[in-house]
Design a protein around this motif. Structure first.
Motif, PDB file in Angstrom:
ATOM      1  N   GLU A   1       8.406  23.504  -9.275  1.00 37.20           N
ATOM      2  CA  GLU A   1       8.000  22.313 -10.003  1.00 37.20           C
ATOM      3  C   GLU A   1       8.119  21.105  -9.086  1.00 37.20           C
ATOM      4  O   GLU A   1       9.114  20.967  -8.369  1.00 37.20           O
ATOM      5  CB  GLU A   1       8.890  22.119 -11.235  1.00 37.20           C
ATOM      6  CG  GLU A   1       8.702  23.167 -12.295  1.00 37.20           C
ATOM      7  CD  GLU A   1       7.309  23.150 -12.891  1.00 37.20           C
ATOM      8  OE1 GLU A   1       6.635  22.117 -12.832  1.00 37.20           O
ATOM      9  OE2 GLU A   1       6.886  24.204 -13.413  1.00 37.20           O
ATOM     10  N   PRO A   2       7.136  20.228  -9.102  1.00 42.68           N
ATOM     11  CA  PRO A   2       7.204  19.060  -8.220  1.00 42.68           C
ATOM     12  C   PRO A   2       8.463  18.224  -8.436  1.00 42.68           C
ATOM     13  O   PRO A   2       9.072  17.747  -7.477  1.00 42.68           O
ATOM     14  CB  PRO A   2       5.940  18.276  -8.592  1.00 42.68           C
ATOM     15  CG  PRO A   2       5.013  19.296  -9.146  1.00 42.68           C
ATOM     16  CD  PRO A   2       5.857  20.319  -9.817  1.00 42.68           C
TER      17      PRO A   2
ATOM     18  N   ALA B   1       3.569  13.908  -9.399  1.00 41.79           N
ATOM     19  CA  ALA B   1       4.456  15.071  -9.424  1.00 41.79           C
ATOM     20  C   ALA B   1       5.083  15.245 -10.800  1.00 41.79           C
ATOM     21  O   ALA B   1       5.160  16.355 -11.334  1.00 41.79           O
ATOM     22  CB  ALA B   1       5.545  14.901  -8.368  1.00 41.79           C
ATOM     23  N   VAL B   2       5.519  14.126 -11.377  1.00 42.50           N
ATOM     24  CA  VAL B   2       6.149  14.214 -12.703  1.00 42.50           C
ATOM     25  C   VAL B   2       5.137  14.682 -13.739  1.00 42.50           C
ATOM     26  O   VAL B   2       5.420  15.570 -14.558  1.00 42.50           O
ATOM     27  CB  VAL B   2       6.737  12.843 -13.097  1.00 42.50           C
ATOM     28  CG1 VAL B   2       7.206  12.869 -14.542  1.00 42.50           C
ATOM     29  CG2 VAL B   2       7.884  12.475 -12.171  1.00 42.50           C
TER      30      VAL B   2
ATOM     31  N   VAL C   1       4.833  10.250  -6.747  1.00 39.35           N
ATOM     32  CA  VAL C   1       5.923  10.640  -7.646  1.00 39.35           C
ATOM     33  C   VAL C   1       5.423  10.776  -9.079  1.00 39.35           C
ATOM     34  O   VAL C   1       5.766  11.731  -9.795  1.00 39.35           O
ATOM     35  CB  VAL C   1       7.076   9.616  -7.559  1.00 39.35           C
ATOM     36  CG1 VAL C   1       8.132   9.905  -8.598  1.00 39.35           C
ATOM     37  CG2 VAL C   1       7.680   9.638  -6.172  1.00 39.35           C
TER      38      VAL C   1
ATOM     39  N   PRO D   1       0.823  -1.223   0.000  1.00 38.09           N
ATOM     40  CA  PRO D   1       0.000   0.000   0.000  1.00 38.09           C
ATOM     41  C   PRO D   1       0.851   1.265   0.000  1.00 38.09           C
ATOM     42  O   PRO D   1       0.565   2.227  -0.721  1.00 38.09           O
ATOM     43  CB  PRO D   1      -0.820  -0.115   1.283  1.00 38.09           C
ATOM     44  CG  PRO D   1      -0.830  -1.557   1.600  1.00 38.09           C
ATOM     45  CD  PRO D   1       0.443  -2.117   1.095  1.00 38.09           C
ATOM     46  N   PHE D   2       1.924   1.249   0.792  1.00 41.68           N
ATOM     47  CA  PHE D   2       2.720   2.476   0.857  1.00 41.68           C
ATOM     48  C   PHE D   2       3.492   2.698  -0.435  1.00 41.68           C
ATOM     49  O   PHE D   2       3.632   3.838  -0.892  1.00 41.68           O
ATOM     50  CB  PHE D   2       3.680   2.425   2.042  1.00 41.68           C
ATOM     51  CG  PHE D   2       4.332   3.752   2.302  1.00 41.68           C
ATOM     52  CD1 PHE D   2       3.629   4.757   2.946  1.00 41.68           C
ATOM     53  CD2 PHE D   2       5.615   4.029   1.868  1.00 41.68           C
ATOM     54  CE1 PHE D   2       4.199   5.994   3.164  1.00 41.68           C
ATOM     55  CE2 PHE D   2       6.188   5.260   2.078  1.00 41.68           C
ATOM     56  CZ  PHE D   2       5.476   6.243   2.739  1.00 41.68           C
ATOM     57  N   LEU D   3       3.997   1.601  -0.994  1.00 38.11           N
ATOM     58  CA  LEU D   3       4.676   1.763  -2.285  1.00 38.11           C
ATOM     59  C   LEU D   3       3.730   2.346  -3.325  1.00 38.11           C
ATOM     60  O   LEU D   3       4.127   3.169  -4.152  1.00 38.11           O
ATOM     61  CB  LEU D   3       5.213   0.413  -2.758  1.00 38.11           C
ATOM     62  CG  LEU D   3       6.592   0.024  -2.219  1.00 38.11           C
ATOM     63  CD1 LEU D   3       6.946  -1.388  -2.645  1.00 38.11           C
ATOM     64  CD2 LEU D   3       7.657   1.001  -2.714  1.00 38.11           C
TER      65      LEU D   3
ATOM     66  N   ILE E   1       1.317   4.361  -2.703  1.00 38.09           N
ATOM     67  CA  ILE E   1       1.192   5.796  -2.415  1.00 38.09           C
ATOM     68  C   ILE E   1       2.392   6.554  -2.972  1.00 38.09           C
ATOM     69  O   ILE E   1       2.256   7.606  -3.608  1.00 38.09           O
ATOM     70  CB  ILE E   1       1.058   6.014  -0.896  1.00 38.09           C
ATOM     71  CG1 ILE E   1      -0.275   5.461  -0.408  1.00 38.09           C
ATOM     72  CG2 ILE E   1       1.198   7.485  -0.542  1.00 38.09           C
ATOM     73  CD1 ILE E   1      -0.436   5.491   1.100  1.00 38.09           C
ATOM     74  N   VAL E   2       3.591   6.014  -2.745  1.00 42.37           N
ATOM     75  CA  VAL E   2       4.800   6.694  -3.218  1.00 42.37           C
ATOM     76  C   VAL E   2       4.799   6.778  -4.733  1.00 42.37           C
ATOM     77  O   VAL E   2       5.084   7.835  -5.320  1.00 42.37           O
ATOM     78  CB  VAL E   2       6.051   5.953  -2.709  1.00 42.37           C
ATOM     79  CG1 VAL E   2       7.304   6.516  -3.359  1.00 42.37           C
ATOM     80  CG2 VAL E   2       6.154   6.070  -1.211  1.00 42.37           C
TER      81      VAL E   2
ATOM     82  N   ALA F   1       2.455  16.383 -13.194  1.00 42.99           N
ATOM     83  CA  ALA F   1       2.102  17.783 -12.941  1.00 42.99           C
ATOM     84  C   ALA F   1       3.173  18.715 -13.479  1.00 42.99           C
ATOM     85  O   ALA F   1       2.878  19.799 -13.982  1.00 42.99           O
ATOM     86  CB  ALA F   1       1.901  18.000 -11.449  1.00 42.99           C
ATOM     87  N   SER F   2       4.429  18.291 -13.376  1.00 40.95           N
ATOM     88  CA  SER F   2       5.507  19.142 -13.880  1.00 40.95           C
ATOM     89  C   SER F   2       5.486  19.213 -15.391  1.00 40.95           C
ATOM     90  O   SER F   2       5.723  20.259 -15.981  1.00 40.95           O
ATOM     91  CB  SER F   2       6.859  18.603 -13.425  1.00 40.95           C
ATOM     92  OG  SER F   2       6.968  18.731 -12.041  1.00 40.95           O
TER      93      SER F   2
END
Lengths: 420, 857
Positions: free
Chosen positions: B495-496, A18-19, A15, A6-8, A10-11, A21-22
């Motif tokens: 940026e994230p 984030a990528v 990530v 589960p935590f993996l 989430i990570v 979104a960037s």
């Protein structure tokens, strides 16, 4: 069940998000967002500067709006700059002069002192001040401070009793060649541009450098003419003392040129610069024009009105003070397209080289209908900012020397507004 | 031995040793089966046979003897089987007689029963080609206290001089001499003259016995079958200290008669560090010293808000205290990470975490940009994690931890006012991490202790912590967080991906720092138990910090959520801890169970120790982590080259000295305007984006804590805004009423030629250039200074009253000669913080003492 998966998840989701979104965002150019530079055209302030007044009758007119205003008029006496030394020649981009001369320092005003006068103008009324009555000097400039006491609270944006007074301040110059008036400026700046000017035999162009501030400044100027770019030695490091006004005859350095565009750069402070242009009618032009410079080039300018009649002149002068070629469009739109059967003039494409100017005479363009009001928009299509001025002329039989058959054009110049 | 005796084997059996029944047969059987010349049993304690006493010795090239078992090590079969060892204790030893004869028997110069004597016998037997084997098939009971201490330098040197061949002696003896010199220097520095004397005496003792030494060497030379290089492979690595010694308990400081606290400290150090780890840490210290060399020698320039200490005559702008409070915060944070990861028990984990933490760019960027907040947070957050037990349950009570946390938060709050809030948020993030790790019992205690610590931090700053006028108090920060009015920062286009790579604002570190999160994933993938739980908690902390940093950067929320770098530091602590956990996971969790099973199955088979390692997941993962951490240090190495950590070489001190002198003479004030990045103090904002501060001198550190006079600030703000909105051209008059003599607008962190102005304030300068009563003073391109022409020298105003809008003339501010112009609560505040620090020291000291006592028991 272990918490690993589960935590993996989430990570990985975090990530990946984030990528993504960037990647979905446009990268900024990296410039600091800390503070935006000052805009070219500032909102009307409480201080007006009326610089031009060399050798002519100079009147400042304060026109109150719907509210009575109090203010203070400060008249700063000034002088004409002495003519350049004979050895002080010019440099140009095409030929480099081997001569050199020390930078010119204008003579301080000396014993002449500024004169301040408080005034009150009733609502809807106006007050006129002839500067020659207040100071005895070859020329004078004025500062009009509305509500000169510093505010302790910033005026709210809403209209009402606390709203800033609706005041306009203009100045009128009157000379042997005629009379002209223009709004005074609320801006001082470290750069000034003039797209037009003339130093022909019948013309006199003066740049009036007004320094109302407590620091001496130095001015560097570059002139663009039909013979190339010129940097007169006198205009390199020309000192304008604190709280003084100085009129410099451009024709003494840039002689006999039919078109002179100018850029002035102020070192160590700011100035207010007006141009006083006059023609005596000997070569087909007559009249007086007073105009403030443009502190910053822009990519879009608009003249809200325009009209070309037979015999008139309406010249759009485009000046490119930058270092890259400006590709521009001059768009003429009729104020009432219905009256011309929906006719829309094709825009004029004008390319302006760096440091040079171009003139588009709308009166000579067939696609601009005569006798029909229009608006003019100048926009840079490659985002290179330019400076634009309009020179208009109407025939003036009264100014014809010796009763000449062809009356000279009474020229006037006006500046556009920066279009949004 | 009797000459002519043909006995095949000799049994050495000390009188107090009891060999189990059948033990001799077992020894004989092993000797026959393996062909070993020397066979020994497993020695266990006669008092408690579950405790191991000895299963063999190792030895370094310098002759230091290392036991292969820990003191009082429990016998769980871990050493069972028949295995090759370098040497065996002679308490119970079966020796083939021919070998014994060929090597000349025991060395008469070494007392019988000492480890060196036993090692000498076995070593020389090895040179004769004999094997030395210990077997658990035979067991002997020995009294626990009969184990003789090792470590006599005379005997160590005797081993070196007697057992090596001539060629190898030429190589080793210089190394031993060098190591002895280094050791003696160390002993001199640590005030241990006895050790220095012992080292010198060892040479004299051996030279005096030169003849007997030659007598011992002669049969060795004759009987030699095995070259020294083969024997050397079986030795324990290390010259100064055997690497295994740290884990084997022999030769420790206590055995050398060193004072107990020092010995305990030294033994603790040896237990904490592997030699590789020590080398890495030394290298890290070297890099930090290299990067700080000019700051250490020339002082820290006054850049940004790194203000001079300047406490009442102690103007130590370049002094040691300032260096300690700035550059010193970096090693303080690294030490905190070491402490936070140490409970894992892995010697490599703290090193990996420390290197990863040191590689973060934020503290060095903070130095370069003159920002104290990231530095303070960098130093304090790891110590918070120590108290909150990131990787293991804390051993002290919650109340005590809350007290320590609160004191740390109070210390940090002197620089980062929102530190108590940050602590509480960090605790909540860790609690969420515990929740995600299914460690439900840790959720509430973690959050409660952190919140309590935050409250303690606030209480220590009372009453200023809740005073509305206190600059950046936690209360102010909380209020700003709630109503959104306290945003003092400027939105940054964060940026994230830059945040994940710690490159937000520091593009030079990309993509190198991306390697850190890569290494930090290892405990999530491979960790078990504590490593997995710690990894989840560390990653949760990092994820939460990244998310908040993203929000703070884009919203420009600077007051309640300090700045992006502060939050990136919190994320960095999580990632660094996860890197440490990765090292622990590689050590503990990636040893293949299959290999363990094989070892258990074959434990009764004899097999020679092998250096060969199989390439498996463990090696691969370890290599990936190692490479990742190494890559992440590249920006650090690069940044360390200039010796300033990128700081400017000079500051505005000399450029603005005339301003300081003038305001001191006239009682005027200095108005600071400009970008937050370059302003030394920030008391508010004006004109949209410009920050402002008002001081009565060039700012110093105590000025940070002075309560901002509300009326003065409000008046100044209004005056500035009237100028930036072009509503007046005579702002000097309004400022003169407030006592402002100079307006300073920094355009960069340092004057030319030290730095190119990087934070211009064109709008402010544009507005102020247009004022008739502000005279611009040209001093440097990096700072714009205006002298207020309306200002007239006056007594220093006391708590300036709000300006009277109806007044047209600059009012004379009341002044009381002889009295301080402003209250100095910072002194009380500093005092309270100092007391907090003392309390912290006492608590930590008490804890350490308790830990030591517990360890001794």
């Amino acid at each position: 069940m272990t918490p690993r998966l589960p935590f993996l998840a989430i990570v990985v989701l975090g990530v990946t998000g984030a990528v993504l979104a960037s990647e979905g965002r446009d990268r900024s150019d990296g410039t600091s967002a800390a503070e935006s530079p000052p805009r070219a055209i500032e909102p009307p302030g409480a201080t007006w500067f009326c610089a031009a007044g060399g050798g002519v009758e100079h009147t400042v007119v304060v026109d109150a709006g719907e509210r009575a205003v109090t203010g203070r008029l400060t008249v700063v006496p000034g002088d004409h700059a002495p003519p350049p030394a004979t050895s002080a020649t010019t440099t140009s981009t095409s030929t480099t002069s081997s001569t050199s001369a020390p930078s010119t320092t204008a003579t301080p005003v000396g014993s002449r002192r500024s004169v301040a006068r408080d005034f009150t103008v009733a609502a809807g009324d106006e007050a006129q001040f002839r500067l020659g009555d207040l100071v005895d000097a070859p020329l004078a400039a004025a500062v009009v401070e509305i509500d000169p006491e510093p505010r302790t609270t910033v005026p709210p944006p809403t209209e009402g009793a606390d709203a800033p007074p609706d005041v306009t301040v203009a100045h009128e110059v009157r000379g042997a060649q005629g009379v002209d008036s223009a709004p005074c400026t609320t801006q001082s700046a470290s750069t000034w541009h003039f797209a037009w000017g003339a130093t022909t035999r019948d013309a006199r162009e003066q740049l009036v450098l007004f320094n109302p501030f407590p620091n001496d400044v130095a001015v560097d100027a570059v002139f663009s003419t039909d013979r190339g770019v010129r940097e007169p030695v006198r205009w390199q490091g020309l000192t304008v003392p604190a709280r003084s006004v100085l009129a410099v005859d451009v024709g003494e350095d840039v002689t006999r040129r039919g078109h002179v565009a100018a850029s002035l750069h102020v070192r160590g402070g700011r100035l207010v610069v007006d141009r006083l242009q006059s023609f005596d009618g000997r070569l087909g032009s007559a009249g007086v024009s007073v105009a403030a410079g443009v502190p910053e080039a822009a990519t879009r300018w608009t003249f809200a009105d325009g009209l070309v009649e037979a015999g008139d002149a309406e010249r759009i002068v485009l000046y490119n003070p930058g270092e890259t070629v400006a590709e521009t469009e001059v768009v003429v739109e009729l104020a009432d397209p219905g009256a011309a059967d929906g006719y829309r003039p094709e825009p004029f494409a004008v390319v302006v080289r760096p440091g040079r100017y171009e003139v588009l005479d709308l009166a000579e363009q067939a696609r601009v209908p005569k006798g029909k009001a229009h608006t003019i928009t100048v926009r840079s299509t490659n985002d290179t900012p330019v400076v634009v001025e309009r020179v208009t002329g109407v025939p003036d039989p009264a100014a014809a020397p010796g009763g000449a058959a062809t009356p000279p054009l009474r020229l006037d110049a006006d500046s556009p507004v920066v279009a949004p | 031995m009797v000459p002519g005796d043909t006995t095949p084997h000799l049994l050495f059996l000390r009188e107090d040793v009891v060999l189990d029944p059948g033990g001799l047969d077992a020894l004989m059987a092993v000797a026959e089966a393996t062909g070993a010349a020397i066979v020994g049993p497993k020695l266990v304690s006669a008092e408690d046979p579950q405790r191991l006493v000895d299963v063999g010795y190792g030895v370094t090239k310098a002759g230091e003897v290392v036991s292969l078992v820990e003191p009082d090590e429990l016998d769980q079969g871990q050493h069972d089987g028949t295995r090759d060892v370098f040497a065996l204790p002679s308490a119970c030893l079966l020796v083939r007689a021919d070998v014994f004869r060929s090597i000349g028997g025991c060395d008469p110069a070494l007392p019988y029963g000492t480890p060196e004597a036993d090692v000498s016998l076995c070593w020389r037997a090895r040179t004769a080609g004999a094997g030395v084997v210990v077997t658990s098939d035979a067991r002997a009971l020995v009294p626990s206290d009969a184990r003789p201490p090792a470590g006599d330098p005379r005997h160590r040197l005797r081993l070196v001089l007697s057992c090596y061949g001539r060629a190898h002696r030429l190589r080793v003896v210089p190394q031993v001499v060098g190591a002895g010199v280094v050791g003696s220097l160390r002993d001199l520095l640590t005030a241990r003259p006895r050790q220095v004397g012992a080292a010198m005496g060892a040479w004299a003792w051996n030279l005096w016995r030169w003849r007997s030494l030659r007598a011992v060497r002669r049969p060795v030379r004759t009987a030699r079958r095995t070259p020294d290089r083969t024997v050397r492979r079986l030795q324990v690595p290390g010259v100064l200290r055997p690497r295994l010694a740290a884990r084997r308990g022999m030769g420790g400081g206590a055995a050398l008669g060193v004072p107990r606290p020092v010995a305990a400290w030294a033994d603790g150090l040896r237990q904490r560090w592997t030699s590789e780890g020590a080398v890495v840490m030394l290298a890290l210290v070297g890099v930090l010293a290299l990067g700080s060399r000019h700051l250490l020698s020339r002082g820290v320039p006054t850049v940004g808000d790194l203000l001079p200490v300047g406490v009442d005559g102690l103007h130590t702008g370049a002094g040691a205290l300032r260096v300690l409070l700035t550059v010193g915060l970096v090693p303080a944070g690294i030490a905190g990470v070491l402490a936070a990861v140490r409970p894992l028990g892995s010697p490599r984990a703290p090193v990996a975490a420390a290197v990863a933490y040191a590689a973060l760019p934020m503290p060095y960027a903070a130095l370069a940009e003159g920002r104290w907040a990231p530095l303070a947070v960098y130093a304090v957050v790891p110590w918070w994690l120590v108290q909150l037990g990131l990787v293991g349950p804390p051993t002290v009570s919650g109340a005590r931890r809350a007290a320590v946390l609160g004191i740390l938060a109070a210390l940090a709050a002197t620089v980062v006012p929102a530190a108590p809030l940050l602590l509480a948020g960090l605790g909540v993030a860790l609690a969420v991490g515990s929740l995600l790790a299914f460690r439900f019992r840790d959720v509430l205690p973690t959050a409660a202790v952190a919140v309590a610590g935050g409250l303690v931090g606030v209480v220590l700053h009372l009453p200023w912590a809740i005073a509305p006028s206190s600059p950046g108090s936690p209360w102010q920060a909380l209020r700003a967080l709630v109503d959104g009015t306290g945003a003092t920062g400027v939105p940054v286009d964060v940026e994230p991906v830059d945040l994940l790579g710690f490159g937000a604002g520091h593009p030079a570190v990309l993509p190198w720092l991306w390697a850190l999160p890569l290494a930090a994933v290892i405990p999530l993938l491979a960790g078990r138990g504590t490593r997995l739980v710690g990894g989840i908690r560390a990653w949760t902390l990092a994820l939460v910090a990244w998310a908040v940093a993203l929000a703070a950067g884009r919203a420009g929320v600077a007051a309640p959520l300090p700045d992006v770098d502060v939050l990136l530091v919190v994320a960095g602590v999580g990632v660094a801890a996860a890197v440490g956990l990765a090292a622990a996971a590689v050590e503990a969790d990636l040893a293949s169970p299959r290999r363990r099973r094989v070892r258990r199955r074959d434990r009764r088979r004899w097999h020679a120790p092998t250096q060969a390692r199989r390439l498996g997941w463990r090696s691969l993962t370890g290599a990936v982590g190692l490479v990742a951490v190494a890559l992440a240090t590249i920006p650090l190495l690069k940044a360390s080259l200039d010796g300033y950590w990128g700081m400017p070489r000079g500051d505005f001190g000399s450029v603005l000295a005339f301003v300081d002198d003038d305001v001191a003479a006239t009682g005027g004030r200095i108005l600071w305007l400009g970008d937050t990045a370059v302003l030394p103090l920030q008391m508010g904002r004006a004109g949209g984006t410009a920050a402002l501060a008002v001081t009565d001198r060039l700012p110093r550190m105590p000025d940070r804590w002075r309560p901002a006079p509300t009326a003065l600030l409000a008046g100044t703000r209004e005056a500035v805004e009237s100028s930036t909105s072009y509503a007046t051209s005579r702002v000097g008059r309004a400022l003169a009423r407030l006592g402002v003599e100079y307006v300073v607008v920094p355009q960069g962190l340092a004057p030319s030629p030290f730095q190119v102005p990087g934070a211009p304030s064109p709008r402010v300068v544009d507005a102020l250039d247009g004022q008739f009563d502000l005279e611009r003073v040209d001093v440097d391109p990096a700072v714009v200074v205006y002298r207020n022409l309306e200002f007239r020298s006056r007594p220093r105003p006391v708590a300036a009253a709000p300006p009277d809008p109806s007044s047209s003339a600059p009012p004379e501010a009341p002044a009381v000669p002889g009295e301080p112009s402003e209250p100095s609560p910072w002194k009380v505040r500093l005092g309270l913080t100092a007391w907090g620090a003392v309390l912290l020291f006492l608590v930590v000291h008490q804890r350490r003492t308790a830990d030591m006592q517990a360890q001794e028991q």
